[in-house]
Design an enzyme around this catalytic site. Structure first.
Site, PDB file in Angstrom:
ATOM      1  N   LYS A 180       0.877  -1.181   0.000  1.00  0.00           N
ATOM      2  CA  LYS A 180       0.000   0.000   0.000  1.00  0.00           C
ATOM      3  C   LYS A 180       0.909   1.224   0.000  1.00  0.00           C
ATOM      4  CE  LYS A 180      -1.908   2.986   2.047  1.00  0.00           C
ATOM      5  NZ  LYS A 180      -1.709   4.428   1.677  1.00  0.00           N
ATOM      6  N   GLU A 256      10.070   1.701  10.406  1.00  0.00           N
ATOM      7  CA  GLU A 256      11.071   2.740  10.156  1.00  0.00           C
ATOM      8  C   GLU A 256      10.312   4.067  10.233  1.00  0.00           C
ATOM      9  OE1 GLU A 256      13.708  -0.164   7.223  1.00  0.00           O
ATOM     10  OE2 GLU A 256      13.076   1.788   6.482  1.00  0.00           O
ATOM     11  N   CYS A 290      13.969  10.893   6.098  1.00  0.00           N
ATOM     12  CA  CYS A 290      13.924  10.652   7.540  1.00  0.00           C
ATOM     13  C   CYS A 290      15.283  10.867   8.196  1.00  0.00           C
ATOM     14  CB  CYS A 290      13.436   9.238   7.792  1.00  0.00           C
ATOM     15  SG  CYS A 290      14.504   8.016   7.027  1.00  0.00           S
ATOM     16  N   GLU A 392       9.893  16.768  14.700  1.00  0.00           N
ATOM     17  CA  GLU A 392      10.299  16.600  13.300  1.00  0.00           C
ATOM     18  C   GLU A 392       9.476  17.529  12.409  1.00  0.00           C
ATOM     19  OE1 GLU A 392       8.892  13.101  11.084  1.00  0.00           O
ATOM     20  OE2 GLU A 392      10.954  12.740  10.461  1.00  0.00           O
TER      21      GLU A 392
END
Ligand code: NAD
Ligand code: 6OD
Length: 488
Positions: A180, A256, A290, A392
């Protein structure tokens, strides 16, 4: 450059299938509608899971590791054959430069399949001997088997790279997959389904469903009781939601997740190399990796000079169309994500940051004004507790602050809910070696950044993830191990 297909469909049980509901795929370059994408409802996801399950008892379930390695190599060659179509798909969905799509995204798509083809061929087994109480020489060996049906949920920031990073080892280990991709970047995943179809994989080994997360394909898939393991890359909060879903049935997960990574520049570093390195680690892919450095700590004697050089470098970055010569930075992925990043720009002002450069939206006077661009941005002057230093942002932004001592910088780098990676810039390898062990992160780069040997473990601690993928660590996650103990 050719455009992705106007209606992207699911790929289930070896067939491309449409579903009634669709959503628009919007270009972040200029806000144009690129095409439409089918959105999987619960029934469509159920069919994909059933097809994957059937493949486990069908032809795919009977393949040997060598045969699967051959399939992976065929997929790698298929991507290479259609390389420029993949580049066009990545560029259309993300607005990144054609150069980056060629050298990083699509190149890694190929490399991911080649690497795991080789690794599964070489994956040795375990064998142990012992003497039992009756004097018999007993031996035990370990069989590597697939989990069965694996769900792969992937993000938009490096769409093909991050999807194939999981598809390749999952197939290598014999699992059936339902992938997905992010709703923001459906195009390269659809092309991958075409390549896998052309490679002749048995029906149901690889399935693709498009859609969103909550109350859509992502949630239906990760909550599905017949999915045996879930591997996910994306935001930490989404990871927590998926973990709750996986708790039902005690299914395996690999995550992750986000990062608030630090770059540490020591006064003895090669100055120009460190400036270039931090420019790369903060602004690559418009900060949407990331691994990007959003916190930069610079040893005090070189702090002012470093900030000035970083500012000069950031102001030289060329923001533009993906196929423009020398373009360094494209747009953010969407207007919605830009709103989030601009929200942090405003918050930084409220928190008392000094704006070194950027902090706004570039004006082009052309179609790009309908896109999702922001300026590369540098802040200084925030305390370690500022939200802009702790949360973040996932945009082209970093906060730079001075430090005086090794212990201090270790404490400040580790003072984070995240723990994905860090980059150290120093000529003193003894110091780098010592400090690397003390940092609470999954990966440390020294005098480099995002340099990948795909055999190494990749992952983070804290909010940055759970488990490690890469090399044999991927083979372990995508396998069940059965011990057989024989008393002859
Ligand atoms: P996201 O979590 O919003 O979405 C990722 C995927 O999860 C998408 O496919 C989305 O549709 C799906 N999803 C969302 N909600 C879901 C739910 N409730 N159930 C099931 N699926 C759901 O992340 P994003 O915005 O696409 O990606 C950016 C984030 O990913 C950043 O935080 C970034 O740091 C992180 N990231 C981490 C790594 C890593 O390796 N650690 C790599 C890339 C990106
Ligand atoms: O290089 C990789 O294998 C990897 N997983 C990179 C992740 C980048 C995050 O945006």
């Amino acid at each position: 450059m050719p455009h992705p297909a106007p209606l992207l469909r699911h790929y289930i049980g070896g067939e491309f299938v449409a579903s009634e509901k669709t959503f628009a795929n919007i270009s972040p370059v200029d806000g144009r509608v690129l095409g439409h994408v089918c959105e999987a409802d619960r029934g469509t996801v159920n069919r994909a899971v059933a097809a994957a399950r059937a493949a486990q008892v069908g032809a795919w379930g009977r393949t040997s590791a060598n045969e699967r390695a051959e399939f992976l190599l065929r997929i790698a060659s298929g991507i290479e054959r259609r390389f420029e179509e993949f580049v066009a798909a990545e560029v259309a969905d993300t607005g990144r430069s054609v150069k980056q799509a060629r050298t990083l995204d699509v190149a890694r798509g190929v490399q991911n399949f080649r690497t795991f083809a080789e690794l599964i061929r070489q994956a040795g087994g375990e064998f142990y001997e012992m003497r039992a109480a009756d004097g018999n020489d007993v031996f035990s060996y370990v069989v590597r088997k697939p989990h069965g049906v694996v769900a792969i949920v992937s993000p938009w920031n490096l769409p093909l790279l991050l999807l194939t990073w999981k598809v390749a080892p999952a197939l290598a280990c014999g699992n059936s997959i339902i992938a997905k991709p992010s709703e923001e970047t459906p195009s390269s995943a659809s092309l991958l389904a075409e390549v896998i179809d052309e490679a002749g994989l048995p029906a149901g080994a690889f399935n693709l469903v498009h859609g969103f997360g909550p109350d859509s394909a992502g949630e239906f898939l990760t909550r599905h009781a017949a999915v045996d393991a879930i591997t996910f890359t994306g935001e930490s909060r989404t990871g927590a939601t998926i973990m709750r879903a996986a708790a039902e049935g005690v299914r395996e997960v690999s995550f992750e997740l986000g990062g608030k990574n630090a770059a540490v520049v020591f006064a003895d570093a090669d100055f120009d190399q460190a400036v270039a390195g931090v420019l790369r680690s903060s602004f690559t892919n418009s900060g949407q990796v990331c691994l990007c450095s959003e916190r930069v700590y610079v040893e005090r004697p070189i702090f002012e000079r470093f900030v000035a050089a970083l500012k000069a470098g950031a102001e030289k970055l060329k923001i533009g169309y993906p196929d423009e010569d020398g373009v360094d930075m494209g747009p953010l992925i969407s207007r919605a994500h830009r709103d989030k990043v601009l929200g942090y720009f405003a918050l930084a002002r409220d928190e008392g940051a000094t704006l070194v450069c950027g902090g706004g939206v570039p004006a082009f006077g052309d179609a790009r004004d309908g896109g999702a661009y922001v300026q590369p941005t540098i802040w200084t002057g925030l305390g370690d507790d500022a939200r802009c230093v702790r949360e973040e942002v996932f945009g082209p932004v970093c906060h730079v602050s001075p430090f005086d001592a090794d212990d201090e910088v270790v404490r400040r780098v580790n003072d984070s809910d995240y723990g994905l990676c860090a980059a150290l810039w120093t000529r003193d390898l003894k110091r780098a070696h010592t400090l690397s062990r003390r940092l609470r992160v999954g990966m440390v780069w020294v005098n480099t950044w995002f340099l990948r040997d795909l055999r190494t473990p990749f992952g983070g601690v804290g909010l940055s993830g759970l488990g490690r993928e890469g090399g044999r660590h991927s083979l372990d996650f995508y396998s069940e191990l059965t011990t057989v103990c024989i008393n002859p």
